[in-house]
Design a protein around this motif. Structure first.
Motif, PDB file in Angstrom:
ATOM      1  N   ILE A  33       8.214-100.795 -97.199  1.00  0.00           N
ATOM      2  CA  ILE A  33       7.926 -99.673 -98.077  1.00  0.00           C
ATOM      3  C   ILE A  33       8.651 -98.555 -97.658  1.00  0.00           C
ATOM      4  N   ILE A  34       8.246 -98.374 -96.224  1.00  0.00           N
ATOM      5  CA  ILE A  34       8.516 -97.022 -95.623  1.00  0.00           C
ATOM      6  C   ILE A  34      10.111 -96.851 -95.252  1.00  0.00           C
ATOM      7  N   LYS A  35      10.698 -98.124 -95.143  1.00  0.00           N
ATOM      8  CA  LYS A  35      12.113 -98.121 -94.852  1.00  0.00           C
ATOM      9  C   LYS A  35      12.817 -97.700 -96.273  1.00  0.00           C
ATOM     10  N   LYS A  36      12.253 -98.113 -97.248  1.00  0.00           N
ATOM     11  CA  LYS A  36      12.932 -97.791 -98.683  1.00  0.00           C
ATOM     12  C   LYS A  36      12.805 -96.404 -99.095  1.00  0.00           C
ATOM     13  N   THR A  37      11.935 -95.501 -98.395  1.00  0.00           N
ATOM     14  CA  THR A  37      11.716 -94.073 -98.782  1.00  0.00           C
ATOM     15  C   THR A  37      13.087 -93.355 -98.595  1.00  0.00           C
ATOM     16  N   ALA A  38      13.878 -93.995 -97.448  1.00  0.00           N
ATOM     17  CA  ALA A  38      15.233 -93.142 -97.425  1.00  0.00           C
ATOM     18  C   ALA A  38      14.884 -91.545 -96.973  1.00  0.00           C
ATOM     19  N   ILE A  39      13.743 -91.441 -96.243  1.00  0.00           N
ATOM     20  CA  ILE A  39      13.414 -89.781 -96.010  1.00  0.00           C
ATOM     21  C   ILE A  39      14.610 -89.643 -94.789  1.00  0.00           C
ATOM     22  N   LYS A  40      15.311 -88.370 -95.071  1.00  0.00           N
ATOM     23  CA  LYS A  40      16.223 -87.853 -93.905  1.00  0.00           C
ATOM     24  C   LYS A  40      15.560 -87.769 -92.593  1.00  0.00           C
ATOM     25  N   ASN A  41      16.114 -88.267 -91.602  1.00  0.00           N
ATOM     26  CA  ASN A  41      15.651 -87.920 -90.193  1.00  0.00           C
ATOM     27  C   ASN A  41      14.519 -88.920 -90.009  1.00  0.00           C
ATOM     28  N   LEU A  42      13.908 -89.716 -90.657  1.00  0.00           N
ATOM     29  CA  LEU A  42      12.735 -90.450 -90.421  1.00  0.00           C
ATOM     30  C   LEU A  42      12.767 -91.286 -89.046  1.00  0.00           C
ATOM     31  N   VAL A  43      11.628 -91.007 -88.250  1.00  0.00           N
ATOM     32  CA  VAL A  43      11.731 -91.867 -86.966  1.00  0.00           C
ATOM     33  C   VAL A  43      10.163 -92.264 -86.713  1.00  0.00           C
ATOM     34  N   GLU A  44       9.981 -93.550 -86.548  1.00  0.00           N
ATOM     35  CA  GLU A  44       8.566 -94.013 -86.328  1.00  0.00           C
ATOM     36  C   GLU A  44       8.375 -94.027 -84.824  1.00  0.00           C
ATOM     37  N   HIS A  45       7.249 -93.187 -84.288  1.00  0.00           N
ATOM     38  CA  HIS A  45       7.024 -93.221 -82.890  1.00  0.00           C
ATOM     39  C   HIS A  45       5.676 -94.308 -82.850  1.00  0.00           C
ATOM     40  N   SER A  46       4.934 -93.944 -81.859  1.00  0.00           N
ATOM     41  CA  SER A  46       3.939 -95.072 -81.501  1.00  0.00           C
ATOM     42  C   SER A  46       2.575 -94.986 -82.425  1.00  0.00           C
ATOM     43  N   ASN A  47       1.955 -95.922 -82.710  1.00  0.00           N
ATOM     44  CA  ASN A  47       0.827 -95.916 -83.503  1.00  0.00           C
ATOM     45  C   ASN A  47       1.073 -95.501 -84.993  1.00  0.00           C
ATOM     46  N   HIS A  48       2.136 -95.765 -85.455  1.00  0.00           N
ATOM     47  CA  HIS A  48       2.221 -95.399 -86.844  1.00  0.00           C
ATOM     48  C   HIS A  48       2.407 -93.908 -87.226  1.00  0.00           C
ATOM     49  N   VAL A  49       2.913 -93.274 -86.322  1.00  0.00           N
ATOM     50  CA  VAL A  49       3.318 -91.924 -86.245  1.00  0.00           C
ATOM     51  C   VAL A  49       4.754 -91.495 -86.746  1.00  0.00           C
ATOM     52  N   TYR A  50       5.134 -91.080 -87.615  1.00  0.00           N
ATOM     53  CA  TYR A  50       6.556 -90.764 -88.232  1.00  0.00           C
ATOM     54  C   TYR A  50       6.859 -89.329 -88.094  1.00  0.00           C
ATOM     55  N   ALA A  52       9.926 -86.317 -89.604  1.00  0.00           N
ATOM     56  CA  ALA A  52      11.128 -86.703 -90.699  1.00  0.00           C
ATOM     57  C   ALA A  52      11.244 -85.197 -90.947  1.00  0.00           C
ATOM     58  N   ALA A  53      12.407 -85.234 -92.044  1.00  0.00           N
ATOM     59  CA  ALA A  53      12.825 -83.826 -92.805  1.00  0.00           C
ATOM     60  C   ALA A  53      11.655 -84.020 -93.968  1.00  0.00           C
ATOM     61  N   GLN A  54      12.027 -82.823 -94.842  1.00  0.00           N
ATOM     62  CA  GLN A  54      11.108 -82.696 -95.745  1.00  0.00           C
ATOM     63  C   GLN A  54      11.462 -83.997 -96.831  1.00  0.00           C
ATOM     64  N   PRO A  55      10.165 -84.796 -97.079  1.00  0.00           N
ATOM     65  CA  PRO A  55      10.181 -85.674 -98.200  1.00  0.00           C
ATOM     66  C   PRO A  55      10.085 -85.184 -99.509  1.00  0.00           C
ATOM     67  N   SER A  56      10.585 -85.974-100.493  1.00  0.00           N
ATOM     68  CA  SER A  56      10.611 -85.495-101.839  1.00  0.00           C
ATOM     69  C   SER A  56       9.197 -86.130-102.502  1.00  0.00           C
ATOM     70  N   ALA A  57       8.721 -85.748-103.674  1.00  0.00           N
ATOM     71  CA  ALA A  57       7.608 -86.271-104.275  1.00  0.00           C
ATOM     72  C   ALA A  57       7.686 -87.772-104.404  1.00  0.00           C
ATOM     73  N   GLU A  58       8.629 -88.172-104.731  1.00  0.00           N
ATOM     74  CA  GLU A  58       8.755 -89.573-105.172  1.00  0.00           C
ATOM     75  C   GLU A  58       8.741 -90.476-103.540  1.00  0.00           C
ATOM     76  N   GLN A  59       9.179 -89.890-102.734  1.00  0.00           N
ATOM     77  CA  GLN A  59       9.025 -90.447-101.300  1.00  0.00           C
ATOM     78  C   GLN A  59       7.814 -90.414-100.678  1.00  0.00           C
ATOM     79  N   ILE A  60       7.006 -89.125-101.003  1.00  0.00           N
ATOM     80  CA  ILE A  60       5.642 -89.155-100.485  1.00  0.00           C
ATOM     81  C   ILE A  60       4.827 -90.065-101.332  1.00  0.00           C
ATOM     82  N   LYS A  61       5.185 -90.483-102.609  1.00  0.00           N
ATOM     83  CA  LYS A  61       4.361 -91.465-103.286  1.00  0.00           C
ATOM     84  C   LYS A  61       4.639 -92.926-102.478  1.00  0.00           C
ATOM     85  N   LEU A  62       5.797 -93.148-101.888  1.00  0.00           N
ATOM     86  CA  LEU A  62       6.070 -94.277-101.343  1.00  0.00           C
ATOM     87  C   LEU A  62       5.172 -94.409-100.332  1.00  0.00           C
ATOM     88  N   LEU A  63       5.433 -93.286 -99.464  1.00  0.00           N
ATOM     89  CA  LEU A  63       4.520 -93.282 -98.198  1.00  0.00           C
ATOM     90  C   LEU A  63       3.067 -93.601 -98.548  1.00  0.00           C
TER      91      LEU A  63
END
Length: 177
Positions: A33-50, A52-63
């Motif tokens: 699901i996180i991959k499908k968000t297509a949030i600009k500059n999204l990078v996963e770091h350790s322990n599920h810390v991401y 990113a650039a500003q997500p839209s409301a729809e992208q936050i809903k997916l998160l």
């Protein structure tokens, strides 16, 4: 003797229950699901810390659907056109604002504030964002230097977190220490 009886009674109850007991654990995020968000500059770091650039409301809903628990927003209040905090909370997520209005707010103190937030929720899934992830990376670079990395290694870490145009500001901050 009383303690031994209590211990034996407890073990007996566990044995009767089949040895099962509930343990609260953090649910992993749904990476698909996180991959499908297509949030600009999204990078996963350790322990599920991401980061990113500003997500839209729809992208936050997916998160939220993916299991992300916290959103840390570094954008200043004046650059926001909607109430992200209210929306995030309405989805059952936690919202944290750490406004970094510009280069003047890229400081050791604010880097510490961000690290304190990340440490407070360590082990839980977190999105930390600004408009492009530049401010996120700048604060992470300063934090890395505070934690003992040399300047170049700290800048490399900042770049991985999204730092671009704020690199000269970070160099000045870490060299002034």
């Amino acid at each position: 003797m009383k303690l031994i009886n209590q211990l034996c009674t407890g073990l007996f109850i566990v044995a009767l229950s089949g040895g099962y007991f509930a343990v609260a654990t953090e649910q992993p995020v749904n990476a698909e699901i996180i991959k499908k968000t297509a949030i600009k500059n999204l990078v996963e770091h350790s322990n599920h810390v991401y980061s990113a650039a500003q997500p839209s409301a729809e992208q936050i809903k997916l998160l939220s659907q993916a299991g992300v628990k916290h959103v840390i927003n570094l954008r200043s209040f004046s650059e926001q056109t909607w109430d992200e905090g209210e929306f995030v909370r309405s989805l059952g997520m936690n919202y944290h604002a750490l406004p970094i209005a510009g280069a003047q707010d890229v400081t050791v103190e604010n880097a510490r504030n961000l690290i304190n937030l990340l440490n407070e929720f360590k082990g839980e899934s977190i999105l930390v964002h600004c408009a492009s992830s530049n401010r996120v990376g700048a604060l992470m670079a300063i934090s890395a230097h505070e934690q003992g990395l040399d300047v170049e290694a700290a800048l490399d870490k900042g770049r991985r977190w999204g730092m671009k145009s704020l690199e000269p500001v970070v160099r000045e901050v870490v060299n002034d220490k």
